[in-house]
Design a protein around this motif. Structure first.
Motif, short mmCIF file in Angstrom:
data_model
loop_
_atom_site.label_atom_id
_atom_site.label_comp_id
_atom_site.label_asym_id
_atom_site.label_seq_id
_atom_site.Cartn_x
_atom_site.Cartn_y
_atom_site.Cartn_z
N VAL A 108 -24.81 -82.84 2.90
CA VAL A 108 -24.57 -81.69 2.02
C VAL A 108 -23.26 -81.96 1.30
CG1 VAL A 108 -24.10 -79.22 1.90
CG2 VAL A 108 -25.86 -80.07 3.46
N THR A 109 -23.37 -82.25 0.01
CA THR A 109 -22.19 -82.64 -0.76
C THR A 109 -21.51 -81.47 -1.44
OG1 THR A 109 -23.56 -83.12 -2.69
CG2 THR A 109 -23.07 -84.95 -1.19
N GLU A 110 -22.27 -80.36 -1.65
CA GLU A 110 -21.67 -79.23 -2.36
C GLU A 110 -22.39 -77.94 -1.99
OE1 GLU A 110 -21.21 -77.88 -7.01
OE2 GLU A 110 -20.79 -80.00 -6.51
N ILE A 111 -21.63 -76.87 -1.92
CA ILE A 111 -22.16 -75.52 -1.79
C ILE A 111 -21.67 -74.76 -3.01
CG2 ILE A 111 -22.23 -73.41 -0.43
CD1 ILE A 111 -21.58 -75.12 2.04
N GLY A 112 -22.60 -74.17 -3.76
CA GLY A 112 -22.23 -73.48 -4.98
C GLY A 112 -22.71 -72.04 -4.99
N VAL A 113 -22.13 -71.24 -5.89
CA VAL A 113 -22.53 -69.85 -6.07
C VAL A 113 -23.04 -69.67 -7.51
CG1 VAL A 113 -20.99 -68.92 -4.32
CG2 VAL A 113 -20.16 -69.19 -6.66
N PHE A 114 -24.02 -68.79 -7.66
CA PHE A 114 -24.57 -68.50 -8.97
C PHE A 114 -23.73 -67.41 -9.63
CE2 PHE A 114 -28.03 -70.37 -6.66
CZ PHE A 114 -28.76 -71.07 -7.60
N ARG A 115 -23.27 -67.67 -10.85
CA ARG A 115 -22.48 -66.70 -11.59
C ARG A 115 -22.99 -66.64 -13.03
NH1 ARG A 115 -20.86 -63.72 -8.02
NH2 ARG A 115 -19.11 -62.87 -9.22
N VAL A 116 -22.89 -65.47 -13.63
CA VAL A 116 -23.35 -65.28 -15.01
C VAL A 116 -22.19 -65.57 -15.96
CG1 VAL A 116 -24.35 -63.67 -16.67
CG2 VAL A 116 -24.98 -63.54 -14.26
N GLY A 117 -22.43 -66.43 -16.96
CA GLY A 117 -21.41 -66.76 -17.93
C GLY A 117 -21.35 -65.76 -19.07
N PRO A 118 -20.40 -65.91 -19.98
CA PRO A 118 -20.25 -64.99 -21.12
C PRO A 118 -21.50 -64.92 -22.01
CG PRO A 118 -18.31 -66.38 -20.88
CD PRO A 118 -19.36 -66.94 -19.95
N HIS A 177 -33.05 -65.80 -16.61
CA HIS A 177 -31.64 -65.71 -16.22
C HIS A 177 -31.28 -64.30 -15.75
CE1 HIS A 177 -30.00 -69.70 -17.33
NE2 HIS A 177 -31.06 -69.74 -18.13
N ALA A 178 -31.89 -63.28 -16.35
CA ALA A 178 -31.63 -61.91 -15.89
C ALA A 178 -32.12 -61.71 -14.46
CB ALA A 178 -32.31 -60.91 -16.83
N GLN A 179 -33.30 -62.27 -14.15
CA GLN A 179 -33.83 -62.17 -12.79
C GLN A 179 -32.99 -63.01 -11.82
OE1 GLN A 179 -36.39 -60.43 -11.52
NE2 GLN A 179 -38.13 -60.42 -12.91
N LEU A 180 -32.64 -64.22 -12.23
CA LEU A 180 -31.91 -65.14 -11.36
C LEU A 180 -30.53 -64.59 -11.01
CD1 LEU A 180 -31.65 -67.87 -9.93
CD2 LEU A 180 -30.96 -68.87 -12.12
N ALA A 181 -29.90 -63.90 -11.95
CA ALA A 181 -28.52 -63.41 -11.75
C ALA A 181 -28.41 -62.53 -10.51
CB ALA A 181 -28.06 -62.65 -12.99
N ASP A 182 -29.43 -61.75 -10.22
CA ASP A 182 -29.37 -60.84 -9.08
C ASP A 182 -30.21 -61.31 -7.89
OD1 ASP A 182 -27.69 -58.97 -10.33
OD2 ASP A 182 -29.39 -58.07 -11.38
N ALA A 183 -30.98 -62.39 -8.08
CA ALA A 183 -31.92 -62.79 -7.03
C ALA A 183 -31.33 -63.77 -6.04
CB ALA A 183 -33.18 -63.38 -7.67
N VAL A 184 -30.66 -64.80 -6.52
CA VAL A 184 -30.18 -65.90 -5.67
C VAL A 184 -28.67 -65.97 -5.74
CG1 VAL A 184 -30.44 -68.33 -5.10
CG2 VAL A 184 -32.33 -67.13 -6.21
N HIS A 185 -28.05 -66.21 -4.60
CA HIS A 185 -26.59 -66.19 -4.54
C HIS A 185 -25.96 -67.56 -4.33
CE1 HIS A 185 -28.03 -62.19 -3.02
NE2 HIS A 185 -27.19 -61.79 -3.96
N VAL A 186 -26.57 -68.39 -3.50
CA VAL A 186 -25.90 -69.62 -3.04
C VAL A 186 -26.88 -70.78 -3.11
CG1 VAL A 186 -24.75 -70.74 -1.08
CG2 VAL A 186 -24.44 -68.29 -1.47
N VAL A 187 -26.36 -71.97 -3.37
CA VAL A 187 -27.16 -73.19 -3.33
C VAL A 187 -26.43 -74.23 -2.47
CG1 VAL A 187 -26.14 -74.08 -5.48
CG2 VAL A 187 -28.32 -74.99 -4.67
#
Length: 386
Positions: free
Chosen positions: A342-352, A318-328
């Motif tokens: 394409v039903t959805e475009i999402g962004v990767f965000r780090v939770g609490p 998760h530490a690597q993913l947080a800064d590596a990939v932005h969009v799905v």
């Protein structure tokens, strides 16, 4: 065995003995030598075409695979053949003889890929010289009869505009995709099997600036973006003796030394995700790949599982993913009418809790998009920096 089958076996044995590849010219020469009597030009041409298809092609399936709209040909026995022409599976009339004939066909196709298919190795997953993917299973792995699955290779690539016309993308989602590419955000295309992930990724890569170098790593080469500078690396399975394997993970490391502007992993399916995340965290921005996932929410979990295979802890993934990939970009295959959307475009965000989640930033159905502001920030900040 018919006279033609017997002739085919003699021709095959002759070519193997002489060490000649089964080219049309070599097959014609062998037919003339093995026919046993003078042969006319018309008969020679007919037999050569048929035997060449038998020796290196798909025999009776060749005509089906040649149809421009056929994507898959499935064989569930000598009298049961199904095809997918883009509208779902349909059963077709195609007589393959008997179980023995289907077994010989499967073994010929495997041999054309340099793979072994027999009682000791009763299944095969490989690629034919023309790019067609083949999977074969023999009894007893296949419960009752030989099963063949062939997926055709179409060299032509689709553009983003083509996908808008086909309904896969809307004008709005296409504009977001182009903005993501221009901002050099790393992205993934997720979806189920046959949903069109590779087609979408290939089209998006075609939008990358022509002065950028794309280095694509795949288990089996399928991506064909319409782009002037593409380097394609393809993994190699072990041979019949178990030697010579070159895994995807090795190729990702090699790709880093090839001066890539963007590294693309055709499909994230194993421990190679570790190398991809490391690359995207060390200055190789704008990378991309595809990933099997049923929903966008499941993407971080799938990456976590693959990272564990590569030796990373859950926290490290998760530490690597947080800064590596932005969009799905999530693509779904709808049944009736058959349509890939394409039903959805999402962004990767780090939770609490430090875990990465996907927030929807755009939805085809117009639903709530709590990640829309985050996407605008990504496009604005990263795009402005570039």
């Amino acid at each position: 065995m018919s006279d033609t089958d017997a002739l085919a076996e003699r021709v095959r044995s002759r070519l193997i003995t002489l060490g000649h590849p089964p080219t049309p010219a070599a097959v014609a020469t062998a037919v003339r030598a093995e026919y046993g009597s003078p042969i006319g030009d018309r008969t020679l041409f007919t037999l050569t075409a048929r035997l060449h298809a038998e020796l290196v092609g798909a025999g009776p399936l060749t005509a089906l695979l040649a149809e421009p709209n056929v994507t898959d040909v499935l064989v569930n026995g000598p009298q049961e053949v199904w095809v997918d022409r883009g509208a779902g599976l349909q059963r077709v009339q195609c007589d393959l003889g008997d179980d023995t004939a289907v077994r010989r066909l499967a073994q010929r196709l495997a041999a054309a890929c340099g793979r072994r298919l027999d009682d000791a190795s009763p299944f095969c997953d490989a690629k034919l010289p023309d790019g067609t993917r083949i999977h074969a299973a023999l009894p007893p792995v296949a419960a009752s009869t030989v099963h063949l699955s062939l997926r055709t290779f179409r060299p032509q690539g689709f553009t983003v505009d083509d996908l808008v016309a086909a309904g896969t993308l809307t004008p709005e989602s296409a504009a977001i995709a182009r903005a993501v590419l221009a901002a050099r955000l790393a992205f993934l295309v997720s979806g189920g099997t046959g949903s069109g992930k590779t087609t979408l990724l290939s089209a998006l890569l075609g939008e990358v600036r022509g002065d950028e170098r794309l280095v694509i790593v795949e288990d089996a080469a399928e991506l064909r973006p319409v782009h002037p500078h593409v380097v394609s690396l393809e993994a190699r399975p072990a041979n019949a003796e178990g030697a010579g394997e070159i895994p995807v993970r090795t190729l990702v490391r090699e790709a880093l030394r090839m001066r890539p502007d963007r590294i693309v992993l055709g499909e994230c399916r194993g421990a190679e995700i570790v190398e991809l995340l490391a690359a995207l965290n060390t200055g190789h921005d704008g990378g991309a790949g595809t990933l099997h996932a049923n929903t966008p929410d499941a993407v971080p979990t799938r990456i976590e599982a693959l990272g564990l295979l590569g030796g990373l802890s859950r926290d490290a993934v998760h530490a690597q993913l947080a800064d590596a990939v932005h969009v799905v970009f999530h693509v779904v295959r709808r049944a009736r009418p058959v349509l890939r959307v394409v039903t959805e475009i999402g962004v990767f965000r780090v939770g609490p809790d430090g875990r990465v989640r996907v927030l929807p930033a755009w939805r085809h159905d117009g639903g709530e998009v709590p990640g829309q502001a985050a996407l605008r920030v990504l496009l604005g900040v990263v795009g402005g920096r570039r």
